[in-house]
Design a protein around this motif. Structure first.
Motif, short mmCIF file in Angstrom:
data_model
loop_
_atom_site.label_atom_id
_atom_site.label_comp_id
_atom_site.label_asym_id
_atom_site.label_seq_id
_atom_site.Cartn_x
_atom_site.Cartn_y
_atom_site.Cartn_z
N LEU A 31 0.78 -1.24 0.00
CA LEU A 31 0.00 0.00 0.00
C LEU A 31 0.81 1.29 0.00
CD1 LEU A 31 -2.87 -1.15 2.38
CD2 LEU A 31 -2.92 -0.93 -0.10
N PRO A 32 1.71 1.53 0.96
CA PRO A 32 2.38 2.84 0.95
C PRO A 32 3.25 3.04 -0.29
CG PRO A 32 3.40 1.40 2.59
CD PRO A 32 2.15 0.70 2.09
N HIS A 33 3.88 1.98 -0.76
CA HIS A 33 4.77 2.12 -1.92
C HIS A 33 3.97 2.33 -3.21
CE1 HIS A 33 8.20 1.23 0.56
NE2 HIS A 33 7.53 0.22 1.07
N TYR A 34 2.90 1.59 -3.36
CA TYR A 34 2.07 1.74 -4.55
C TYR A 34 1.40 3.11 -4.59
CZ TYR A 34 -1.25 0.67 -8.24
OH TYR A 34 -1.96 0.69 -9.40
N ILE A 35 0.85 3.52 -3.47
CA ILE A 35 0.16 4.82 -3.42
C ILE A 35 1.12 5.96 -3.71
CG2 ILE A 35 -1.02 6.44 -1.88
CD1 ILE A 35 -2.37 3.89 -0.62
N HIS A 36 2.29 5.94 -3.06
CA HIS A 36 3.26 7.01 -3.34
C HIS A 36 3.76 6.93 -4.79
CE1 HIS A 36 3.36 7.65 1.01
NE2 HIS A 36 3.86 8.84 0.71
N GLY A 37 3.95 5.73 -5.28
CA GLY A 37 4.43 5.58 -6.65
C GLY A 37 3.46 6.12 -7.68
N ILE A 38 2.19 5.74 -7.57
CA ILE A 38 1.23 6.18 -8.60
C ILE A 38 0.84 7.65 -8.47
CG2 ILE A 38 0.34 3.86 -8.96
CD1 ILE A 38 -2.20 4.74 -7.45
N THR A 39 1.12 8.24 -7.29
CA THR A 39 0.84 9.67 -7.14
C THR A 39 2.07 10.52 -7.45
OG1 THR A 39 1.26 9.57 -4.76
CG2 THR A 39 -1.03 9.35 -5.48
N GLY A 40 3.17 9.84 -7.84
CA GLY A 40 4.36 10.56 -8.27
C GLY A 40 5.21 11.11 -7.15
N LYS A 41 5.08 10.57 -5.95
CA LYS A 41 5.84 11.07 -4.80
C LYS A 41 6.98 10.11 -4.45
CE LYS A 41 1.71 13.14 -2.88
NZ LYS A 41 0.69 13.04 -1.84
N PRO A 42 8.16 10.64 -4.18
CA PRO A 42 9.25 9.77 -3.73
C PRO A 42 8.96 9.23 -2.34
CG PRO A 42 9.97 12.07 -3.81
CD PRO A 42 8.56 12.03 -4.31
#
Length: 113
Positions: A31-42
């Motif tokens: 969850l945290p990695h996918y959400i940050h990834g698809i929202t363009g956040k490092p």
């Protein structure tokens, strides 16, 4: 010998609970990695410098989420979790809850929560 032939191959053994517990851990870590990834956040990944503390690119976070998914799915598939008792699902849930609290604490300490 006759006993071994009549044994149920889907009988739940102690190690199935451990597999289920780890499946829950890897599922929540998606969850945290996918959400940050698809929202363009490092966001930190084990591939960052320093590992787990430095920031990784959004693409690397989506990759790490995908790896976590593949690990969790492999555990689910090979342990045949869907063919087992409700206690297996409790173990999946317990692993997920434990990982949720760990991630909240870890990323909160990094100032990322």
């Amino acid at each position: 010998m006759e006993n071994a032939q009549n044994e149920n191959p889907l009988k739940t053994r102690w190690y199935h609970y451990i597999f289920a517990f780890f499946a829950g851990i890897f599922l929540v870590n998606i969850l945290p990695h996918y959400i940050h990834g698809i929202t363009g956040k490092p966001f930190p990944t084990p591939f960052a410098d320093p590992p787990g503390k430095g920031l990784s690119s959004p693409v690397l976070n989506v990759l790490w989420a995908t790896i976590n998914f593949l690990i969790s799915f492999s555990i689910y598939y090979f342990a045949k979790i869907n063919k087992r008792t409700k206690w297996i699902w409790i173990a999946v849930f317990a692993g997920g809850v434990l990982m949720s609290f760990y991630l909240a604490s870890y990323f909160g300490a990094l100032g990322l929560a």
